[in-house]
Every structure is written in structure tokens, then in C-alpha cells.
Design a protein around this motif. Structure first.
Motif, mmCIF file in Angstrom:
data_model
loop_
_atom_site.group_PDB
_atom_site.id
_atom_site.type_symbol
_atom_site.label_atom_id
_atom_site.label_comp_id
_atom_site.label_asym_id
_atom_site.label_seq_id
_atom_site.Cartn_x
_atom_site.Cartn_y
_atom_site.Cartn_z
ATOM 1 N N LYS A 130 78.242 53.148 40.891
ATOM 2 C CA LYS A 130 77.296 52.542 40.060
ATOM 3 C C LYS A 130 75.867 53.495 40.030
ATOM 4 O O LYS A 130 75.332 53.665 38.921
ATOM 5 C CB LYS A 130 76.664 51.217 40.494
ATOM 6 C CG LYS A 130 75.666 50.483 39.787
ATOM 7 C CD LYS A 130 75.483 49.048 40.215
ATOM 8 C CE LYS A 130 74.102 48.339 39.408
ATOM 9 N NZ LYS A 130 72.800 49.201 39.771
ATOM 10 N N LYS A 133 76.427 56.299 37.802
ATOM 11 C CA LYS A 133 76.624 55.636 36.590
ATOM 12 C C LYS A 133 77.968 55.887 36.000
ATOM 13 O O LYS A 133 78.067 56.057 34.816
ATOM 14 C CB LYS A 133 75.540 56.447 35.462
ATOM 15 C CG LYS A 133 74.318 56.310 35.846
ATOM 16 C CD LYS A 133 73.484 57.112 34.889
ATOM 17 C CE LYS A 133 71.940 56.613 35.035
ATOM 18 N NZ LYS A 133 71.018 57.249 33.882
ATOM 19 N N TYR A 135 80.167 53.324 35.651
ATOM 20 C CA TYR A 135 80.288 52.020 35.365
ATOM 21 C C TYR A 135 81.869 51.379 35.372
ATOM 22 O O TYR A 135 82.081 50.263 35.894
ATOM 23 C CB TYR A 135 79.574 51.440 34.154
ATOM 24 C CG TYR A 135 77.937 51.844 34.577
ATOM 25 C CD1 TYR A 135 77.389 51.322 35.542
ATOM 26 C CD2 TYR A 135 77.435 52.700 33.713
ATOM 27 C CE1 TYR A 135 75.746 51.269 35.571
ATOM 28 C CE2 TYR A 135 76.162 53.130 33.816
ATOM 29 C CZ TYR A 135 75.355 52.376 34.688
ATOM 30 O OH TYR A 135 74.134 52.670 34.790
ATOM 31 N N CYS A 162 77.597 45.800 35.346
ATOM 32 C CA CYS A 162 78.630 46.872 35.038
ATOM 33 C C CYS A 162 79.471 46.668 33.918
ATOM 34 O O CYS A 162 79.778 47.347 32.967
ATOM 35 C CB CYS A 162 79.655 47.011 36.184
ATOM 36 S SG CYS A 162 78.784 47.906 37.667
ATOM 37 N N LYS A 164 78.364 45.013 31.270
ATOM 38 C CA LYS A 164 77.554 45.268 30.132
ATOM 39 C C LYS A 164 77.383 46.698 29.761
ATOM 40 O O LYS A 164 77.516 47.146 28.651
ATOM 41 C CB LYS A 164 75.978 44.800 30.233
ATOM 42 C CG LYS A 164 75.833 43.204 30.253
ATOM 43 C CD LYS A 164 74.354 43.047 30.614
ATOM 44 C CE LYS A 164 74.237 41.246 30.281
ATOM 45 N NZ LYS A 164 73.008 40.651 30.788
ATOM 46 N N GLU A 165 77.480 47.610 30.966
ATOM 47 C CA GLU A 165 77.397 49.035 30.812
ATOM 48 C C GLU A 165 78.616 49.573 30.222
ATOM 49 O O GLU A 165 78.676 50.385 29.255
ATOM 50 C CB GLU A 165 77.042 49.556 32.071
ATOM 51 C CG GLU A 165 75.431 49.500 32.584
ATOM 52 C CD GLU A 165 74.552 49.806 31.472
ATOM 53 O OE1 GLU A 165 74.824 50.804 30.711
ATOM 54 O OE2 GLU A 165 73.471 49.237 31.535
ATOM 55 N N LYS A 168 78.849 48.971 26.486
ATOM 56 C CA LYS A 168 78.174 49.983 25.889
ATOM 57 C C LYS A 168 78.875 51.123 25.672
ATOM 58 O O LYS A 168 78.830 51.794 24.440
ATOM 59 C CB LYS A 168 76.754 50.050 26.592
ATOM 60 C CG LYS A 168 75.934 49.182 26.510
ATOM 61 C CD LYS A 168 74.598 49.652 27.261
ATOM 62 C CE LYS A 168 73.509 48.505 27.458
ATOM 63 N NZ LYS A 168 72.390 48.726 28.079
ATOM 64 N N ILE A 169 79.631 51.514 26.673
ATOM 65 C CA ILE A 169 80.529 52.868 26.821
ATOM 66 C C ILE A 169 81.648 52.661 25.667
ATOM 67 O O ILE A 169 81.753 53.736 25.096
ATOM 68 C CB ILE A 169 80.827 53.158 28.215
ATOM 69 C CG1 ILE A 169 79.821 53.566 29.109
ATOM 70 C CG2 ILE A 169 82.089 54.357 28.258
ATOM 71 C CD1 ILE A 169 80.241 53.557 30.493
#
Length: 298
Positions: A130, A133, A135, A162, A164-165, A168-169
Motif C-alpha cells: 500500500k 501504491k 493497491y 485498496c 477504491k484505488e 480507479k486503476i
């Protein structure tokens, strides 16, 4: 005395499943094999060698087979666990990872490797991932801690962060994938498909709206070269990306007027008006532009 069934599962049939990459089927075979022929547990080292070799070569899909079967034969092989879990994470196969370890924890609820050693290792690994980054890696690590019911109170919250990230990815990936697809489809003249791909791209990643001016400039460049159909389609994509691209609208309207193609113009701008009834482009800018040209705007 427990008697083997008439058709005793064989080690060779399990190995065959591995080579076909039917790992879960192979695992079930092995469970039956060692149930009736426990001496096959001694084969754990052979499968660990194969799995470890593939893992070190970055062949994670292939490594899963050897590592999974190592664990079926020897559930206390910590190194096999770590590399199996990492292989699933590398391949972003978190559902398969959950399935394997949910089954293992049911079968060995008091095993110290599963209840203590692995949760501690992957909690620390998740925190490190984390921070870096990574995730997807962090999410996989924290999911393992949760599945194995590690005693870490903040894991549920870390998983949410994680997730949520990772979303996004994934959205960024799909946005890029569709935008690139749209660009490629535009070049050979597959305009409808190109527009659909671009529309899909901005659903996932609105940052592509900033590309509108590039499509407007490209349209103008195509106009200068006399490529009117391509220019028209380039302006349409600019408008998809940013409906307020006034220059694209004006150039597109000019093309329709010069080609005396008012039916297509009415149809297209009728659709625009339904989607953007209050847009100043339609209510003010284009009417004035058309009035100045001595045209009638409806």
C-alpha cells in the motif's frame, strides 16, 4: 480397515490435470490419492521444485499448479503458501485465491501456518504494498489476512481503501483501452465504432475530455487537405469529448452547408438538442453563427 474403492484415484491422473492447467481438479485428485495412498505425501518436494522453478521464471500461471499440489501434500510448507498466494495476486486472480484458502481453512481450522504465520506475513506485506501504491498487491494481501481471520482490526478498512484505488486503476485501464481503440478505428474509416469506443472511454475516465481540442485541430488539418469526410468525423469526436467545442461545431456546420447536406445536419443536431437542450452552443452561439452566414437555424 478402510478399503480403497474399486477405482482408486491415481497420481498420474492428477498430474495430467496439472499439465492441462486444471489445477482445482488436480487438487481434488490429490486429496483422494493421499486419502487412500498416504505415501504420495512424500512427492511434495517434487511438486515444490516444479512450482518454485516456474515461479522464479515469472511463469505464475504454471507455478500455481506445482505450488497448489505441494500444499495439498504438505499444508505446512510456508514457502509454497507464500509463492502460491503471490502468484494469484500477480495474475489478479483474487477470486481463485479466496476459493483455495477458504477451502484450506475449513479443512485445517487449527493449523498455525494458516491462522498465524501467513496472516502476519501478508499483513506486513499488504502495508508495504500500500505504501508503494501497489493497491492490487495490497488488496490481495489484506484479503488473505481476512480469509484466514488474522487478528488485525484495521484490515476491513484497509481492504475498502485498496478496493477504491483498484477501481480507479481499472477505470483508467478501461478508459485508455477504449480511447486507443477509438483512435485505431478512426484511421481506416470505421467511424461509428470509433465514436462508440471514445464515448465508452470517457465513461470510465473523464480526463479524456481534454483531448477534444486535439480532435478539433486534426479536423481542421484534414479540411486543409481536402479530406472532408474524415474532417467531419473528427469534429464529431471532438464534440463527443467536449460538447462546448464551439470551433468544432462551426466547422462541422460549415461542412454540412457546403455539401448542401441539410437533412443529415438536422438529424444530427436534433439529437444534440435532445441531449443538451440548454447548451449555449445550441441556444446562442450556433444560431448567431448561422444568422451571420445568412442561414436559417431550426
Amino acid at each position: 480397515i478402510r478399503r480403497p474403492p474399486r477405482s482408486t484415484p491415481s497420481n498420474s491422473s492428477a498430474a495430467s490435470d496439472v499439465y492441462k492447467r486444471q489445477y482445482f481438479e488436480a487438487a481434488e485428485h490429490f486429496k483422494k490419492v493421499i486419502n487412500y495412498q498416504p505415501q504420495y505425501k512424500e512427492k511434495a518436494g517434487e511438486w515444490m521444485f516444479k512450482g518454485n522453478k516456474d515461479y522464479n521464471l515469472g511463469k505464475y500461471e504454471k507455478a500455481i499448479g506445482g505450488l497448489l499440489l505441494t500444499i495439498i501434500l504438505d499444508v505446512n510448507n510456508v514457502e509454497a503458501h507464500k509463492k502460491l498466494i503471490n502468484s494469484f495476486i500477480k495474475l489478479a486472480r483474487l477470486n481463485d485465491l479466496k476459493k483455495v484458502y477458504q477451502d484450506l481453512i475449513k479443512e485445517y481450522p487449527d493449523n498455525q501456518i494458516l491462522t498465524t504465520t501467513l496472516p502476519q506475513y501478508f499483513y506486513i506485506k499488504g502495508i508495504d504494498s500500500k505504501k508503494a501504491k501497489d493497491y492490487i498487491g495490497a488488496l490481495g494481501s489484506f484479503e488473505i489476512v481476512r480469509i484466514l481471520k488474522g487478528n488485525y482490526k484495521d484490515v476491513a478498512n484497509l481492504i475498502k481503501i485498496c478496493q477504491k484505488e483498484v477501481e480507479k486503476i481499472e477505470k483508467a485501464r478501461k478508459g485508455k483501452e477504449n480511447y486507443t481503440k477509438g483512435e485505431k478505428l478512426f484511421k481506416p474509416g470505421h467511424y461509428n465504432e470509433a465514436r462508440e469506443a471514445i464515448q465508452t472511454a470517457i465513461k470510465y475516465d473523464k480526463s479524456y475530455k481534454k483531448k477534444a481540442s486535439q480532435w478539433t485541430q486534426q479536423g481542421k488539418s484534414l479540411l486543409d487537405k481536402g479530406k472532408y469526410e474524415q474532417a467531419k468525423e473528427s469534429f464529431k469526436i471532438a464534440i463527443i469529448l467536449d460538447f462546448n467545442q464551439a470551433e468544432a461545431h462551426k466547422a462541422l456546420v460549415n461542412l454540412y452547408i457546403d455539401a448542401e447536406n441539410l437533412n443529415e445536419f438536422k438529424q444530427l443536431y436534433g439529437q444534440y438538442k435532445k441531449g443538451h437542450p440548454k447548451s449555449s452552443i445550441l441556444t446562442t452561439i450556433l444560431p448567431k453563427f448561422l444568422y451571420d452566414k445568412g442561414s436559417t437555424y431550426k
